[in-house]
Write a protein that holds these residues in place. Structure first.
Motif, PDB file in Angstrom:
ATOM      1  N   VAL A   1     -27.775  -0.361 -17.498  1.00 40.04           N
ATOM      2  CA  VAL A   1     -27.170   0.954 -17.664  1.00 40.04           C
ATOM      3  C   VAL A   1     -25.665   0.810 -17.469  1.00 40.04           C
ATOM      4  N   PRO A   2     -24.842   1.066 -18.490  1.00 42.98           N
ATOM      5  CA  PRO A   2     -23.381   0.950 -18.354  1.00 42.98           C
ATOM      6  C   PRO A   2     -22.803   2.131 -17.581  1.00 42.98           C
ATOM      7  N   LEU A   3     -21.804   1.829 -16.731  1.00 37.58           N
ATOM      8  CA  LEU A   3     -21.136   2.851 -15.930  1.00 37.58           C
ATOM      9  C   LEU A   3     -19.638   2.616 -15.967  1.00 37.58           C
ATOM     10  N   ALA A   4     -18.874   3.694 -16.102  1.00 38.63           N
ATOM     11  CA  ALA A   4     -17.415   3.641 -16.010  1.00 38.63           C
ATOM     12  C   ALA A   4     -16.986   4.656 -14.967  1.00 38.63           C
TER      13      ALA A   4
ATOM     14  N   ALA B   1     -30.632   0.736  -4.200  1.00 35.56           N
ATOM     15  CA  ALA B   1     -29.199   0.995  -4.332  1.00 35.56           C
ATOM     16  C   ALA B   1     -28.404  -0.281  -4.144  1.00 35.56           C
ATOM     17  N   SER B   2     -27.160  -0.245  -4.578  1.00 40.62           N
ATOM     18  CA  SER B   2     -26.192  -1.309  -4.344  1.00 40.62           C
ATOM     19  C   SER B   2     -24.828  -0.655  -4.141  1.00 40.62           C
ATOM     20  N   ILE B   3     -23.866  -1.442  -3.693  1.00 47.57           N
ATOM     21  CA  ILE B   3     -22.522  -0.932  -3.432  1.00 47.57           C
ATOM     22  C   ILE B   3     -21.517  -1.810  -4.158  1.00 47.57           C
ATOM     23  N   THR B   4     -20.609  -1.177  -4.885  1.00 46.72           N
ATOM     24  CA  THR B   4     -19.526  -1.864  -5.579  1.00 46.72           C
ATOM     25  C   THR B   4     -18.197  -1.329  -5.054  1.00 46.72           C
ATOM     26  N   PHE B   5     -17.275  -2.241  -4.763  1.00 37.72           N
ATOM     27  CA  PHE B   5     -15.953  -1.846  -4.274  1.00 37.72           C
ATOM     28  C   PHE B   5     -14.995  -1.825  -5.465  1.00 37.72           C
ATOM     29  N   PHE B   6     -14.520  -0.618  -5.776  1.00 37.64           N
ATOM     30  CA  PHE B   6     -13.586  -0.437  -6.887  1.00 37.64           C
ATOM     31  C   PHE B   6     -12.160  -0.480  -6.342  1.00 37.64           C
TER      32      PHE B   6
ATOM     33  N   ALA C   1     -14.945  -4.360  -8.501  1.00 39.44           N
ATOM     34  CA  ALA C   1     -14.543  -3.997  -9.864  1.00 39.44           C
ATOM     35  C   ALA C   1     -13.265  -3.185  -9.775  1.00 39.44           C
ATOM     36  N   ARG C   2     -12.576  -3.076 -10.896  1.00 41.26           N
ATOM     37  CA  ARG C   2     -11.360  -2.275 -10.936  1.00 41.26           C
ATOM     38  C   ARG C   2     -11.695  -0.844 -11.355  1.00 41.26           C
ATOM     39  N   THR C   3     -10.888   0.070 -10.871  1.00 44.39           N
ATOM     40  CA  THR C   3     -11.105   1.472 -11.210  1.00 44.39           C
ATOM     41  C   THR C   3     -11.009   1.668 -12.724  1.00 44.39           C
TER      42      THR C   3
ATOM     43  N   GLY D   1     -12.465   2.656  -4.139  1.00 41.10           N
ATOM     44  CA  GLY D   1     -13.134   2.320  -2.901  1.00 41.10           C
ATOM     45  C   GLY D   1     -14.587   1.977  -3.118  1.00 41.10           C
ATOM     46  N   PRO D   2     -15.349   1.879  -2.050  1.00 42.26           N
ATOM     47  CA  PRO D   2     -16.756   1.506  -2.185  1.00 42.26           C
ATOM     48  C   PRO D   2     -17.577   2.666  -2.738  1.00 42.26           C
ATOM     49  N   GLN D   3     -18.417   2.361  -3.705  1.00 40.24           N
ATOM     50  CA  GLN D   3     -19.265   3.380  -4.308  1.00 40.24           C
ATOM     51  C   GLN D   3     -20.720   2.905  -4.251  1.00 40.24           C
ATOM     52  N   GLU D   4     -21.567   3.751  -3.686  1.00 41.78           N
ATOM     53  CA  GLU D   4     -22.993   3.434  -3.632  1.00 41.78           C
ATOM     54  C   GLU D   4     -23.650   3.905  -4.927  1.00 41.78           C
TER      55      GLU D   4
END
Length: 1021
Positions: free
Chosen positions: A288-291, A322-327, A229-231, A296-299
């Motif tokens: 659950v929406p998150l901004a 948990a999951s990890i998304t790379f911003f 995802a983008r920052t 970088g990678p966020q757990e």
């Protein structure tokens, strides 16, 4: 088929006839029968002239030889059926089974084994099943109960492996059955496959299901977020929960370990960080929406907590996922430096080149692979290795090799070999060799380590899990490992006396030095000063330019503090230095500090659990005192450009001068590119591709200490901008997407490559690495299974995060140029499938019992009847009798030879045998008389035959033309039916020489007659 039928029938017949004797090759009996017929036919012809008992004996002995030989070739053995029964209990000790149920299972086995057991025949064994199967006890008559001691990791269940191991320990001399005590839930392997093996071996499996059910359990099945995802982009975290009953609780989301506020703050409490959720029985899904503005990678971790503490949610491990998304965002690098002056000029140059920079101290920097992955490159400016923890060093290497990150390391007095980087995990990732070869002439350093080995040093350190001496030894080993092979080291241990553990020697065999250190033992008394003097005497033997001593002790020693200070002053006056490490809560810090001040060194104080981490850092830091030998300093000179092909050096033909650098050497494999060289062709600027990442090293510094001309050079910013960009992780194509799908213990990575026009990219070259939760990394191979689609499978059995890094290169086409890039993705397993099981699987156990002919055991151990002997096969023990049969064949063969080659007087043999059997003297006497009469008859017949021969000769002589003399006489023998008589009559003597031919004929005639008489006597006998 016919041969097999004959073999089987022969075996059956032989078994019926021989009873306990079993023949492995009964077909030889049929061969022996044919041989018997052949022997009788041959004997009939060859012994045709033989008659009587001798013939019968010879034939009989030959028959015995043939029968015994056929029996020996049939490989006989003695069968004995066993009555022993062995039972091996396979016990499930995995975490999914409640603790109370497991305790009941062990008692059940002990009680069941005690009922109706024959202690002299029955054997009991045990195998435990969890993630690994372990044999607790081999089947034994002495075992009366099952003890589960070391059972391994309990976060998994492999019942198949446990059953197969139980089958492997089956005793050969007993019938066998298994007793499986489990809940039937398995996370690895296939119990049914093991059951098929047991059925093929004829081993029944009795099962005792451990039944339970969690009635109010909540499981966080998973958290799904986009792989990239983008920052600042708003993403939806999809949280899946499974409840066994309606439950009310609170859901929390944590990003990087920090909770995110999801609900308005109503009361100011920390619980308002979460949201209250009402869960229905079954599967519940929440969005659950998150901004997030982080790069970088966020757990992203979801945690569920029941509002009522006693709600029945018993398994805490399955309450989080948990999951990890790379911003992605603007490319950024991280600069690590201990002092601002070491890096601020470089930071300014990078920012002027449009590169985003973050800076911090090593101790405050990233500590894990995921944290390092937030940056495209990491720059280390003149930082010694001991400023990093071991975890950071390991993660930094994985960041380069396994995640495709870039590393740039610049020099200074505390960098590279002079900063203790030799022997660290990062050393192998650098394009230069930190330990120069012996051919490089450098001033060496000498280090002496003095260790207190008195009894007090061997007491455990609270919270450290080791003794103070063990920690000190490992710290000394770590210090020695940072020295180069050009340096020298000595180790002295002291108690009441001192011992030269390692005399002064070159650091060429670090393992040998470590082995000597680890063999040190405790002693009595404490006398430190003679040991320090002996250590310095060893250093005086060296020609090293730097001589340094490290003393570790609690300072409790014979002698005064003033004596120790004077000793340190004397060592400093002779060109040496002393640093002291004071350990223990009751240490004499005054003495230790005074010696360090007087000796020109450093004083360190360590106590408690902190010794475990601080001691290695202290020793490594102090060891660097002698590493000054790796620093070259002198008149400024201009490093020579090598002309090697280097993308960031394109267009650079010359560089400013430097006045110092850290001495290193080229890599022997020739994979690194050296762009600048110093004195004696030492590498100054080098680069290479390491794994998925890139590394650049510059052995001079980026300050005015050694590179004042560089900082004023107009090309300084572009030089470092190009090198840092080359090392940074490429951003890649926006059309490249990855996702990971998990199924059980395996996960599948899917990569889709397409151009901005939507055209799929085929035949791309892709290199992939997966870093597991244990820090170990492995390569993965992606295969193309569709247009622009590439997949790879990898193992994700252990809980934790798996970070996948990809570097791809796309081929050029007529309309598009070749491209390259990197991608990252990750999957997290917060807990194993062991904690997903909320009830037993008794149905599987029942199927296993049915397939193998086993039973579902009664819940009452007194009625379980685990020693039931029905449905099992008792083995038959076989004792080979082949050797005994061969001995009988040889004995019979010798008798056969004797009977045919040696003439026996059978009557005499019978009389001798009669005497051996105790016959009367009268019978023996009559036998002798009979023998004498037979002898007399034989002599009479021989005399009578001689007379007949004489008369025949006389008649032949009378028929001749010669006249007889009146005085000659001849003897006639009259034969009649009565007693023999010898009559003498006058004969005429003929004076004529004897005829040879006549005598020969007479001799042959007498031989034939003697043979006939012998045959007649044998018939009479």
């Amino acid at each position: 088929m016919i041969a097999e039928s004959i073999q089987t029938n022969a075996f059956s017949i032989a078994s019926l006839v021989l009873g306990p004797v079993e023949l492995a090759r009964p077909a030889w009996l049929a061969v022996g029968a044919g041989a018997l017929v052949l022997v009788l036919l041959i004997a009939r012809k060859s012994l045709a002239a033989s008659v009587g008992a001798s013939r019968r004996t010879a034939v009989g002995v030959r028959v015995v030889v043939v029968v015994l030989l056929a029996g020996a070739l049939a490989e006989p053995s003695i069968r004995e059926k066993s009555e022993r029964l062995a039972v091996t209990a396979v016990i499930d000790t995995s975490r999914s089974i409640p603790t109370s149920v497991q305790a009941d299972a062990e008692r059940y086995i002990a009680d069941a084994a005690a009922v109706d057991r024959d202690g002299s025949l029955d054997l009991l064994g045990a195998v435990t099943a969890s993630r690994e199967a372990i044999v607790q006890a081999l089947p034994s008559a002495a075992a009366t109960e099952v003890e589960t001691q070391a059972t391994g990791s309990a976060d998994g269940t492999d019942l198949e492996e446990a059953v197969r191991i139980a089958l492997a320990v089956r005793p050969d001399d007993a019938a066998y059955r298994l007793m499986l005590v489990s809940d039937g839930n398995e996370t690895e392997g296939s119990l049914l496959a093991a059951a098929e093996s047991a059925r093929a071996m004829g081993v029944p499996i009795d099962v005792r299901p451990l039944t339970y059910r969690y009635d109010a359990e909540v499981v966080v099945e998973g958290v799904d977020t986009p792989a990239t995802a983008r920052t600042g982009e708003v993403i939806n975290a999809r949280v899946t929960l499974r409840a066994t009953a309606p439950t009310r609780g609170r859901l929390f989301l944590l990003v990087g370990g920090d909770p995110v506020r999801l609900a308005p703050d109503e009361g100011g409490g920390s619980e308002e960080l979460g949201i209250v959720v009402e869960l229905d029985r079954g599967t519940n899904t929440l969005l659950v929406p998150l901004a997030l503005s982080r790069r970088g990678p966020q757990e992203i971790e979801a945690v569920f907590e029941p509002i009522e503490q006693n709600a029945g949610d018993a398994i805490a491990e399955n309450n989080r996922a948990a999951s990890i998304t790379f911003f992605s965002g603007e490319g950024r690098v991280l600069v690590l430096a201990t002092r601002p002056e070491e890096s601020f000029r470089l930071i300014g140059a990078l920012e002027s080149e449009g590169i985003g920079v973050d800076t911090t101290e090593p101790a405050l920097g990233p500590a894990s692979l995921i944290e390092f992955n937030a940056y495209d490159a990491v720059i280390v400016c003149n930082v010694p290795s001991y400023e990093f923890s071991e975890r950071q060093l390991t993660a930094l290497r994985a960041y380069v090799e396994d995640s495709g990150g870039g590393l740039v390391m610049t020099g200074g007095p505390d960098a590279f070999g002079a900063g203790g980087w030799i022997g660290t995990p990062v050393e192998d990732a650098l394009p230069i060799q930190l330990d120069p070869p012996q051919s490089r002439r450098l001033p060496m350093g000498a280090l002496a380590i003095v260790l207190d080995s008195s009894g007090s040093m061997f007491s455990p350190v609270a919270g450290a899990g080791a003794t103070q001496m063990e920690l000190a030894i490992e710290a000394a080993v770590a210090a020695v490992s940072t020295l180069s092979r050009l340096d020298e080291v000595a180790v002295v241990a002291f108690t009441g006396n001192y011992e030269m553990v390692v005399p002064l020697t070159r650091v060429e065999n670090q393992q040998a030095v470590a082995q000597r250190l680890r063999r040190m033992g405790p002693g009595g008394g404490t006398n430190m000063f003679p040991a320090v003097e002996a250590a310095f005497d060893e250093l005086l033997k060296s020609r090293a330019g730097v001589r340094h001593i490290i003393v570790l002790s609690d300072g409790q020693t014979m002698g005064s503090n003033e004596e120790g200070v004077r000793l340190a002053e004397r060592i400093a006056a002779q060109g040496g230095s002393i640093s002291t490490v004071s350990v223990g809560d009751a240490a004499n810090d005054q003495l230790m500090n005074g010696m360090a001040r007087a000796g020109g060194g450093n004083f360190h104080q360590v106590f408690g659990a902190g010794s475990k981490t601080r001691l290695p850092q202290i020793f490594i830091k102090e060891a660097q005192t002698v590493k000054r030998s790796l620093i070259w300093e002198g008149d400024p000179f201009q490093p020579a450009t090598t002309g090697m092909p280097s993308e960031p050096m394109r267009g650079v033909t010359s560089v400013p001068s430097v006045s110092g650098y850290i001495v290193a050497a080229d890599r022997q494999d020739g994979l690194a590119v050296v762009s600048l060289r110093g004195q004696e062709s030492d590498p100054v600027l080098a680069q290479w591709q390491r794994g998925l990442g890139r590394v650049v090293t510059f052995t001079s510094d980026v300050t005015t200490r050694w590179a004042s001309g560089w900082t004023a050079w107009e090309g300084f910013a572009s030089f470092w901008g190009e090198h840092v960009r080359w090392a940074m992780r490429p951003q890649g194509d926006a059309q490249a997407r990855t996702r990971i799908e998990t199924d059980g213990n395996r996960s599948t990575l899917v990569l889709d490559l397409a151009r901005t026009t939507g055209e799929r990219i085929n035949f791309a070259t892709i290199i992939g690495r997966v870093a597991g939760p244990d820090g170990a990394a492995r390569d993965i191979t992606l295969r193309q299974d569709g247009p622009g689609r590439y997949v790879a499978d990898f193992d994700t059995a252990d809980p934790g995060s798996y970070v996948v890094a990809l570097r791809y290169d796309t081929p050029a086409t007529e309309t598009h140029a070749a491209t390259s890039g990197t991608l990252q993705s990750a999957v997290t397993r917060p807990f194993t499938d062991e904690f997903r099981a909320l009830e037993d699987n008794a149905a599987l156990l029942a199927r296993v019992a049915e397939r193998t002919g086993g039973r579902v055991l009664d819940a009452d151990p007194r009625r379980a009847d685990i020693w039931n002997r029905s449905g099992v096969t008792f083995p038959v023990a076989r004792e080979p009798a082949f050797l005994a049969a061969i001995i009988l064949v040889l004995a019979a063969f010798l008798i056969d030879v004797a009977v045919r080659r040696v003439r026996f007087d059978l009557a005499l043999v019978r009389r001798v045998a009669g005497r051996a059997l105790g016959r009367s003297a009268t019978t023996a006497g009559s036998n002798i008389d009979s023998l004498k009469r037979a002898q007399a008859r034989a002599q009479s017949r021989m005399s009578q035959q001689d007379s007949k021969d004489a008369m025949q000769k006389a008649r032949e002589a009378a028929a001749t033309k010669f006249e007889a003399d009146a005085t000659q006489t001849a003897t006639e023998v009259a034969l009649g039916d009565g007693p023999e008589a010898v009559i003498e009559a006058p004969v005429t003597r003929v004076d004529q020489p004897p005829q040879v031919g006549d005598d020969a004929d007479a001799g042959l005639s007498r031989l034939m007659k003697a043979k006939k008489r012998a045959q007649s006597e044998m018939q009479d006998d």
